[in-house]
Design a protein around this motif. Structure first.
Motif, short mmCIF file in Angstrom:
data_model
loop_
_atom_site.label_atom_id
_atom_site.label_comp_id
_atom_site.label_asym_id
_atom_site.label_seq_id
_atom_site.Cartn_x
_atom_site.Cartn_y
_atom_site.Cartn_z
N GLN A 1 0.99 -1.24 -0.05
CA GLN A 1 0.09 0.10 0.00
C GLN A 1 0.81 1.29 -0.07
N VAL A 2 1.97 1.20 0.89
CA VAL A 2 3.00 2.46 0.56
C VAL A 2 3.55 2.44 -0.86
N ILE A 3 3.58 1.35 -1.41
CA ILE A 3 4.05 1.71 -2.95
C ILE A 3 2.92 2.29 -3.85
N GLN A 4 1.67 1.85 -3.46
CA GLN A 4 0.46 2.09 -4.27
C GLN A 4 0.22 3.73 -4.01
N VAL A 5 0.60 4.28 -2.80
CA VAL A 5 0.41 5.56 -2.42
C VAL A 5 1.20 6.44 -3.20
N TYR A 6 2.66 5.82 -3.29
CA TYR A 6 3.55 6.68 -4.29
C TYR A 6 3.14 6.57 -5.62
N CYS A 7 2.61 5.58 -6.03
CA CYS A 7 2.22 5.60 -7.56
C CYS A 7 0.91 6.57 -7.64
N CYS A 8 0.30 6.50 -6.92
CA CYS A 8 -0.87 7.73 -6.91
C CYS A 8 -0.49 9.17 -7.15
N ASN B 1 11.90 5.82 -10.50
CA ASN B 1 12.98 4.82 -10.16
C ASN B 1 13.11 4.02 -8.86
N TYR B 2 12.81 4.75 -8.02
CA TYR B 2 13.14 3.97 -6.51
C TYR B 2 11.76 3.68 -5.84
N ALA B 3 10.68 4.52 -5.89
CA ALA B 3 9.54 4.25 -5.07
C ALA B 3 8.61 3.41 -5.86
N CYS B 4 8.30 3.32 -7.19
CA CYS B 4 7.10 2.96 -7.71
C CYS B 4 7.36 1.65 -8.76
N GLY C 1 10.55 0.70 -9.66
CA GLY C 1 11.97 0.19 -9.47
C GLY C 1 11.77 -1.32 -9.18
N ALA C 2 12.81 -2.13 -9.76
CA ALA C 2 12.77 -3.59 -9.78
C ALA C 2 13.16 -3.97 -8.33
N SER C 3 13.96 -3.29 -7.62
CA SER C 3 14.21 -3.75 -6.09
C SER C 3 13.34 -3.97 -5.42
N CYS C 4 12.20 -3.20 -5.14
CA CYS C 4 11.15 -3.02 -4.21
C CYS C 4 10.33 -4.45 -4.48
N LEU C 5 9.84 -4.33 -5.97
CA LEU C 5 8.83 -5.31 -6.25
C LEU C 5 9.40 -6.85 -6.39
N LEU C 6 10.50 -6.83 -6.80
CA LEU C 6 11.06 -8.26 -6.57
C LEU C 6 11.33 -8.82 -5.35
N LEU C 7 11.82 -7.81 -4.58
CA LEU C 7 11.78 -8.22 -3.12
C LEU C 7 10.57 -8.52 -2.36
N LEU C 8 9.35 -7.87 -2.61
CA LEU C 8 8.14 -8.08 -1.96
C LEU C 8 7.80 -9.50 -2.58
N SER C 9 8.08 -9.90 -3.86
CA SER C 9 7.60 -11.05 -4.59
C SER C 9 8.32 -12.43 -3.71
N VAL C 10 9.62 -12.08 -3.40
CA VAL C 10 10.22 -13.10 -2.70
C VAL C 10 9.52 -13.27 -1.35
N GLY D 1 15.88 9.08 -2.66
CA GLY D 1 15.46 7.91 -3.55
C GLY D 1 15.36 6.48 -2.68
N TRP D 2 16.65 6.32 -2.16
CA TRP D 2 16.83 5.03 -1.38
C TRP D 2 15.74 5.15 -0.04
N LEU D 3 15.69 5.90 0.36
CA LEU D 3 14.66 6.34 1.60
C LEU D 3 13.27 5.92 1.25
N LEU D 4 12.74 6.45 0.00
CA LEU D 4 11.45 6.06 -0.58
C LEU D 4 11.47 4.49 -1.03
N ALA D 5 12.57 4.14 -1.32
CA ALA D 5 12.44 2.43 -1.74
C ALA D 5 12.38 1.66 -0.32
N LEU D 6 13.25 1.90 0.62
CA LEU D 6 13.33 1.22 2.00
C LEU D 6 11.98 1.61 2.54
#
Length: 579
Positions: free
Chosen positions: A93-100, A420-423, A425-434, A507-512
Motif C-alpha cells: 500500500q505504501v508503493i501504491q500511495v507513491y504511484c498515486c 525509479n526508486y519508489a514505484c 524500480g525492480a528492487s522493491c517489487l522483486l523483494l516483495l515477490s520473494v 530515493g533510497w529512503l523512498l525504496a526502503l
C-alpha cells in the motif's frame, strides 16, 4: 449507524475488465516494445517467458486467490492468512500511495497534448511558438537543419520548455506550471468520480475505459502498418540477437517488466478479486488475463514500431535514431512521427486518448486498492454511509498536495526519483515477490492454498504452481533482485544531469520505506506478543480460525466427529453393561 456490506462486482465481465484495465497500462506501450527491440528482439521472449512461467502467472494466481478466498483487501488478507507477513500488505500500500502521487502527472501531460491536438496546426510541427524563441534561447527556425531535426527540436522544445518548464536541477524548484496543474486537477476529478461509489461505479466505468483503448490501438496499428516503409522497419522490433542473452541486464529487465506490468506484490489484484463471489473460477481467469496482458504488449510493439519505422524511412535514418522508451516515446518520438502523417490531428487525438485511458484505468484502480484496504482495516469507522466518499476525497487531496513539487520547474527530477526508486524500480517489487512467495508457500502452506483454490474453483491447480510458490518464484526473484543491486547505476536525467547526494539518499529512503516494513512489522509483532518466543512465532504463523473451510478440511472434521460419536456410543454401552 450500521456497517455497510463490502458488495460484489455486478458481473464477471466487470471484474475481468477492471483487472485488464489495471494490468494493461502505459508500460505495455512505452516499455515492452522498446526493451524488446533493445535487448535481443525475438530472443528477449526467452527470459520474458521464463519470468512469466516462474513469477508472473504463479503470483497472479496466488494474489487473486488470496483476495477471493478471504474477501479482504491488501492488508487484512495477510492478517487472516499469515499475520507474521502482514507487513507485506502495508509495504504494497505504501508503493501504491507513491504511484498515486506520481502516475497522474503522466496523465496530465497527455491531457495537455490532447488539448493541443485539436489545433488547426499541431504546435510541435512549427517553430512559430513562444517556447521556440525568447530571451537567451536559440531560435530553431533560423537553423539550417533537416526536417527531422527541426521536428525533434520543436517537440523537445515544447516538452521541456512548456510542459516541464525544466529548471537546471532538483535543487532549483522554481515556479508551479499552472497549465499542467489544471490538467492534474481535471484528472483527479475524473478519477474521483470513477470510483467514488466503489465497485458500483468502477464496474460500470471499466466497460468504457478498459475497452476503448483497444479500439484506438487497433486503429493506430492498422494505420501504422499501412505507412510506407513500416513493414521493413518492424523487423527491428523482433530481430533476434542471441548473443544478448548472455547480458544479465536482459534478464533483470525482463523480471522487472513482469512484476511491474502484471501489477504484482502491491495488493491490487487481491483487492479486485476480493469483490468476486466466493466460487468464481479465478484459476481460469488468471490464464486469460495473463495472456491478454502479454499479448497486448506484443501487439502494441507492432503499432509503435510501425510508426517509428515510417518516420525513420521518410528521413532516411536508422531506427536507432528515433526509437525511444518511457515518456520520451509518448511525448517526443510518437508526436514527432504523427506530425509527418496526413491528417496529423486525427492520429494525435487517437494516440493521446489511448494513453489517457490506459493510464486512467491503472491509476484509479491503484487508488481503489488503497481505499478498500483502509476501509477493510477500519470497517467500524469507514464502512458507514457517506464515509467512503469523504475518505476518498481526503486521500485524493492528500496525494494532490504531495505531488505539487512535481508540477514545478524542478518537478521532473522529483518525478524520476519516484519512478525509479519508489514505484517501478525492480528492487522493491522483486523483494516483495520473494517475501510473498515464501510466506504463502512455506508459512501458510502451498498445500493449504491448493486446497482453498480447489474449494473455490472445484478444480485442483497444476502441481507446477506449488513448485513455483515454494522454490522457483522466490529463487528467480531473489537472483533478479541481487542482480539489480549489483548492476545498480546512479540515476541521471537525460544522460547528463547527475543528482546531488542528498537526492540519491532520498530515493533510497523512498525504496526502503516500503521494503523495511516487512521485517520491521514481523519483528514488532514478535516483540509485542505474549508468551514464549516459540508460542508467539506459532501464533503469528497460524491463519485466522474463521477462514472458510476447504472440502478436505470439512471431510476431515466429519471423519473426526464420526469417530468421536462412535467412541461415545461404545463407552455408553460398556457403562450400561457394567451397571
Amino acid at each position: 449507524m450500521n456497517i455497510e456490506e463490502r458488495g460484489y462486482w455486478g458481473s464477471k465481465a466487470e471484474f475481468i475488465l477492471a483487472v485488464a484495465g489495471n494490468v494493461v497500462g502505459l508500460g505495455n506501450v512505452w516499455r515492452f516494445p522498446y526493451l524488446c527491440y533493445k535487448y535481443g528482439g525475438g530472443m528477449r521472449c526467452v527470459p520474458y517467458l521464463m519470468f512469466v512461467a516462474t513469477c508472473g502467472v504463479p503470483l497472479f494466481l496466488l494474489e487473486t486467490a488470496m483476495g477471493q478466498y478471504t474477501q479482504e483487501g491488501g492488508i487484512t488478507c495477510w492478517r487472516r492468512l499469515c499475520p507474521l507477513a502482514e507487513g507485506i500488505g502495508y509495504a504494497g500500500q505504501v508503493i501504491q500511495v507513491y504511484c498515486c502521487m506520481y502516475y497522474i502527472i503522466i496523465l496530465a501531460w497527455a491531457l495537455f497534448y490532447l488539448i493541443f491536438s485539436f489545433s488547426s496546426q499541431l504546435p510541435w510541427a512549427s517553430c512559430d511558438n513562444m517556447w521556440n524563441t525568447g530571451d537567451n534561447k536559440i531560435n530553431v527556425c533560423t537553423c539550417n537543419l533537416t526536417s527531422l531535426t527541426f521536428l525533434s527540436l520543436f517537440i523537445m522544445s515544447l516538452y521541456r520548455r512548456r510542459v516541464l518548464a525544466l529548471s537546471g536541477g532538483i535543487e532549483e524548484v522554481g515556479k508551479i506550471n499552472w497549465e499542467i496543474l489544471l490538467c492534474v486537477v481535471a484528472m483527479w476529478i475524473i478519477c474521483y468520480f470513477c470510483i467514488w461509489k466503489g465497485v458500483k461505479s468502477t464496474g460500470k466505468v471499466v466497460y468504457f475505459t478498459a475497452t476503448f483503448p483497444y479500439v484506438m490501438l487497433l486503429v493506430l496499428l492498422f494505420r501504422g502498418l499501412t505507412l510506407p516503409g513500416a513493414l521493413q522497419e518492424v523487423v527491428f522490433y523482433l530481430y533476434p540477437e542471441p548473443s544478448l542473452l548472455a547480458d544479465s541486464q536482459v534478464w533483470m529487465e525482463a523480471g522487472a517488466q513482469i512484476v511491474f506490468s502484471y501489477s504484482l506484490s502491491v495488493g491490487t489484484l487481491t483487492v479486485l478479486s476480493s469483490y468476486n463471489k466466493y466460487n468464481n473460477n479465478c484459476y481460469r481467469d488468471c490464464f486469460w488475463l495473463c495472456l491478454l496482458n502479454s499479448g497486448t504488449s506484443l501487439v502494441t510493439g507492432f503499432a509503435v514500431f510501425s510508426v517509428l519505422g515510417f518516420m525513420a524511412h521518410e528521413q532516411g535514418v536508422p531506427i536507432e535514431e528515433v526509437a525511444e522508451s518511457g515518456p520520451g516515446l509518448a511525448f517526443i518520438a510518437y508526436p514527432q512521427a504523427v506530425a509527418m502523417m496526413p491528417f496529423p490531428q486525427l492520429w494525435a487525438v487517437c494516440f493521446f486518448i489511448m494513453i489517457i485511458l490506459l493510464g486512467l484505468d491503472t491509476h484509479f484502480v491503484a487508488v481503489e486498492a488503497v481505499v478498500t484496504s483502509m476501509m477493510d482495516l477500519f470497517p467500524a469507522v469507514l464502512r458507514r454511509a457517506g464515509r467512503r466518499e469523504i475518505f476518498l476525497l481526503f486521500f485524493c487531496l492528500a496525494c494532490f498536495m504531495g505531488q505539487l513539487f512535481m508540477v514545478t520547474e524542478g518537478g521532473m527530477y522529483v518525478f524520476q526519483l519516484f519512478d525509479n526508486y519508489a514505484c517501478s524500480g525492480a528492487s522493491c517489487l522483486l523483494l516483495l515477490s520473494v517475501f510473498e512467495s515464501l510466506a504463502m508457500g512455506w508459512i501458510f502452506g502451498a498445500e493449504r492454498m491448493f486446497d482453498a483454490i480447489e474449494d473455490i474453483t472445484n478444480s485442483r491447480p497444476n502441481y507446477i504452481f506449488m513448485l513455483c510458490w515454494k522454490y522457483l518464484t522466490p529463487l528467480v526473484s531473489m537472483v533478479s533482485f541481487v542482480c539489480s543491486v549489483v548492476e545498480y547505476e546512479p540515476l541521471t536525467f537525460n544522460r547528463w544531469y547527475v543528482y546531488p547526494d542528498w537526492a540519491y539518499a532520498l530515493g533510497w529512503l523512498l525504496a526502503l520505506s516500503s521494503i523495511l516494513l516487512v521485517p520491521g512489522w514481523a519483528m514488532g509483532r514478535l516483540l509485542a506478543g505474549k508468551g514464549s518466543l516459540k508460542q508467539r512465532w506459532l501464533h503469528l504463523c497460524n491463519p485466522d480460525t474463521n477462514l472458510p473451510l476447504s472440502n478436505k478440511q470439512r471431510a476431515g472434521m466429519k471423519e473426526t466427529v464420526s469417530t468421536t460419536e462412535i467412541k461415545d456410543l461404545v463407552r455408553l454401552n460398556v457403562e450400561e453393561r457394567e451397571n
